[in-house]
Design a protein around this motif. Sequence first.
Motif, PDB file in Angstrom:
ATOM      1  N   ASN A 102       0.879  -1.184  -0.099  1.00  0.00           N
ATOM      2  CA  ASN A 102       0.062   0.193   0.082  1.00  0.00           C
ATOM      3  C   ASN A 102       0.563   1.360  -0.033  1.00  0.00           C
ATOM      4  O   ASN A 102       2.172   1.236   0.328  1.00  0.00           O
ATOM      5  CB  ASN A 102      -1.114  -0.040   1.084  1.00  0.00           C
ATOM      6  CG  ASN A 102      -0.184   0.113   2.567  1.00  0.00           C
ATOM      7  OD1 ASN A 102       0.699   0.954   2.765  1.00  0.00           O
ATOM      8  ND2 ASN A 102      -0.718  -0.847   3.208  1.00  0.00           N
ATOM      9  N   ALA A 103       0.385   2.287  -0.271  1.00  0.00           N
ATOM     10  CA  ALA A 103       0.864   3.712  -0.305  1.00  0.00           C
ATOM     11  C   ALA A 103       0.045   4.912  -0.056  1.00  0.00           C
ATOM     12  O   ALA A 103      -1.261   4.570  -0.062  1.00  0.00           O
ATOM     13  CB  ALA A 103       1.493   3.835  -1.717  1.00  0.00           C
ATOM     14  N   SER A 104       0.677   5.840   0.678  1.00  0.00           N
ATOM     15  CA  SER A 104       0.009   6.871   0.925  1.00  0.00           C
ATOM     16  C   SER A 104       0.653   8.294   0.369  1.00  0.00           C
ATOM     17  O   SER A 104       1.975   8.427   0.517  1.00  0.00           O
ATOM     18  CB  SER A 104      -0.091   7.100   2.522  1.00  0.00           C
ATOM     19  OG  SER A 104      -0.818   8.299   2.902  1.00  0.00           O
ATOM     20  N   VAL A 105      -0.096   9.060  -0.216  1.00  0.00           N
ATOM     21  CA  VAL A 105       0.380  10.222  -0.994  1.00  0.00           C
ATOM     22  C   VAL A 105      -0.207  11.388  -0.270  1.00  0.00           C
ATOM     23  O   VAL A 105      -1.416  11.593  -0.126  1.00  0.00           O
ATOM     24  CB  VAL A 105       0.181  10.439  -2.485  1.00  0.00           C
ATOM     25  CG1 VAL A 105       0.895  11.541  -2.886  1.00  0.00           C
ATOM     26  CG2 VAL A 105       0.829   9.085  -2.870  1.00  0.00           C
ATOM     27  N   MET A 106       0.580  12.515   0.131  1.00  0.00           N
ATOM     28  CA  MET A 106      -0.005  13.865   0.544  1.00  0.00           C
ATOM     29  C   MET A 106       0.425  14.882  -0.347  1.00  0.00           C
ATOM     30  O   MET A 106       1.692  14.976  -0.517  1.00  0.00           O
ATOM     31  CB  MET A 106       0.334  14.141   1.998  1.00  0.00           C
ATOM     32  CG  MET A 106      -0.010  15.491   2.304  1.00  0.00           C
ATOM     33  SD  MET A 106       0.513  15.951   4.074  1.00  0.00           S
ATOM     34  CE  MET A 106      -0.589  15.216   4.904  1.00  0.00           C
ATOM     35  N   VAL A 107      -0.396  15.804  -0.856  1.00  0.00           N
ATOM     36  CA  VAL A 107      -0.126  16.862  -1.668  1.00  0.00           C
ATOM     37  C   VAL A 107      -0.173  18.099  -0.960  1.00  0.00           C
ATOM     38  O   VAL A 107      -1.258  18.057  -0.136  1.00  0.00           O
ATOM     39  CB  VAL A 107      -1.125  16.762  -2.887  1.00  0.00           C
ATOM     40  CG1 VAL A 107      -0.793  18.036  -3.792  1.00  0.00           C
ATOM     41  CG2 VAL A 107      -0.960  15.787  -3.814  1.00  0.00           C
ATOM     42  N   LEU A 135      -4.952   9.081  -1.028  1.00  0.00           N
ATOM     43  CA  LEU A 135      -4.380  10.311  -1.364  1.00  0.00           C
ATOM     44  C   LEU A 135      -4.956  11.315  -0.311  1.00  0.00           C
ATOM     45  O   LEU A 135      -6.225  11.462  -0.161  1.00  0.00           O
ATOM     46  CB  LEU A 135      -4.979  10.763  -2.746  1.00  0.00           C
ATOM     47  CG  LEU A 135      -4.646  12.131  -3.462  1.00  0.00           C
ATOM     48  CD1 LEU A 135      -2.922  12.307  -3.400  1.00  0.00           C
ATOM     49  CD2 LEU A 135      -5.270  12.274  -4.608  1.00  0.00           C
ATOM     50  N   THR A 136      -4.271  12.180   0.304  1.00  0.00           N
ATOM     51  CA  THR A 136      -4.443  13.305   1.197  1.00  0.00           C
ATOM     52  C   THR A 136      -3.885  14.765   0.491  1.00  0.00           C
ATOM     53  O   THR A 136      -3.003  14.730  -0.170  1.00  0.00           O
ATOM     54  CB  THR A 136      -4.281  13.195   2.593  1.00  0.00           C
ATOM     55  OG1 THR A 136      -2.766  13.036   2.695  1.00  0.00           O
ATOM     56  CG2 THR A 136      -4.703  11.998   3.278  1.00  0.00           C
ATOM     57  N   ALA A 137      -4.553  16.013   0.944  1.00  0.00           N
ATOM     58  CA  ALA A 137      -4.000  16.906   0.833  1.00  0.00           C
ATOM     59  C   ALA A 137      -4.130  18.150   1.963  1.00  0.00           C
ATOM     60  O   ALA A 137      -4.814  17.814   2.687  1.00  0.00           O
ATOM     61  CB  ALA A 137      -4.913  17.553  -0.637  1.00  0.00           C
ATOM     62  N   THR A 138      -3.209  19.081   2.115  1.00  0.00           N
ATOM     63  CA  THR A 138      -2.896  20.115   3.054  1.00  0.00           C
ATOM     64  C   THR A 138      -2.556  21.313   2.295  1.00  0.00           C
ATOM     65  O   THR A 138      -1.989  21.309   1.067  1.00  0.00           O
ATOM     66  CB  THR A 138      -2.316  19.557   4.219  1.00  0.00           C
ATOM     67  OG1 THR A 138      -2.596  20.379   5.273  1.00  0.00           O
ATOM     68  CG2 THR A 138      -0.515  19.547   3.910  1.00  0.00           C
ATOM     69  N   THR A 139      -2.785  22.130   3.013  1.00  0.00           N
ATOM     70  CA  THR A 139      -1.872  23.516   2.601  1.00  0.00           C
ATOM     71  C   THR A 139      -1.079  24.043   3.755  1.00  0.00           C
ATOM     72  O   THR A 139      -0.832  23.384   4.556  1.00  0.00           O
ATOM     73  CB  THR A 139      -3.015  24.770   2.418  1.00  0.00           C
ATOM     74  OG1 THR A 139      -3.331  25.192   3.812  1.00  0.00           O
ATOM     75  CG2 THR A 139      -4.135  24.551   1.641  1.00  0.00           C
ATOM     76  N   THR A 140      -0.137  24.884   3.352  1.00  0.00           N
ATOM     77  CA  THR A 140       0.663  25.514   4.289  1.00  0.00           C
ATOM     78  C   THR A 140       0.499  27.001   5.254  1.00  0.00           C
ATOM     79  O   THR A 140       1.204  27.596   5.496  1.00  0.00           O
ATOM     80  CB  THR A 140       2.097  25.654   3.937  1.00  0.00           C
ATOM     81  OG1 THR A 140       2.161  26.470   2.531  1.00  0.00           O
ATOM     82  CG2 THR A 140       2.748  24.302   3.348  1.00  0.00           C
ATOM     83  N   ASP A 141      -0.981  26.935   4.963  1.00  0.00           N
ATOM     84  CA  ASP A 141      -1.281  28.297   5.546  1.00  0.00           C
ATOM     85  C   ASP A 141      -0.727  29.684   4.875  1.00  0.00           C
ATOM     86  O   ASP A 141      -0.219  30.468   5.860  1.00  0.00           O
ATOM     87  CB  ASP A 141      -1.587  28.296   6.974  1.00  0.00           C
ATOM     88  CG  ASP A 141      -2.551  27.340   7.585  1.00  0.00           C
ATOM     89  OD1 ASP A 141      -3.680  27.005   6.982  1.00  0.00           O
ATOM     90  OD2 ASP A 141      -2.159  26.688   8.574  1.00  0.00           O
TER      91      ASP A 141
END
Length: 166
Positions: A102-107, A135-141
Amino acid sequence: MSRDLSTGLGFDAHRFAAPDRHRPLWLACLQWNDGTPGIEGDSDGDVAVHALIDALLSAAHLGDIGTLFGLGPQSKGAGMHGAEMLCSTSAYLHEHGWSLMNASVMVVAQRPHLSPRRDQAQAAMTEALGAPVSLTATTTDGLGFTGHGEGIAAMATTLVSRLPRS
């Protein structure tokens, strides 16, 4: 932990292409037509895929994306799309006795917003690799080059297992 399991970590970051370059945005094996500019790069610039490839190769102790595809506009990876690169990487892992579990990617980006197409992107990466990809995503504010909207970064982690010896 068994020696038959190994984890890998990958990272990639690219700046957006200049508007006059008219590059399409490819991210997580999908083309995005939401007005977000494309990414600079020799391939399609898919940072999610590039981070995932580095994590896969790291877990199998097979180097990194440059080891497999080379660097620059004349490299093996030049002009390749993410799904094609993932298929090639998966085959390379199998040739060397490893399989993705399995794999997890964060953009990390201000745009595009991944949530409307998350399921589609996960399905595309999963299909290319033949194993589940989250797949997950976040910002850096607003901090750093991704927060200022100058580009996109991605991190990935993978779990691979050694194939049974025949």
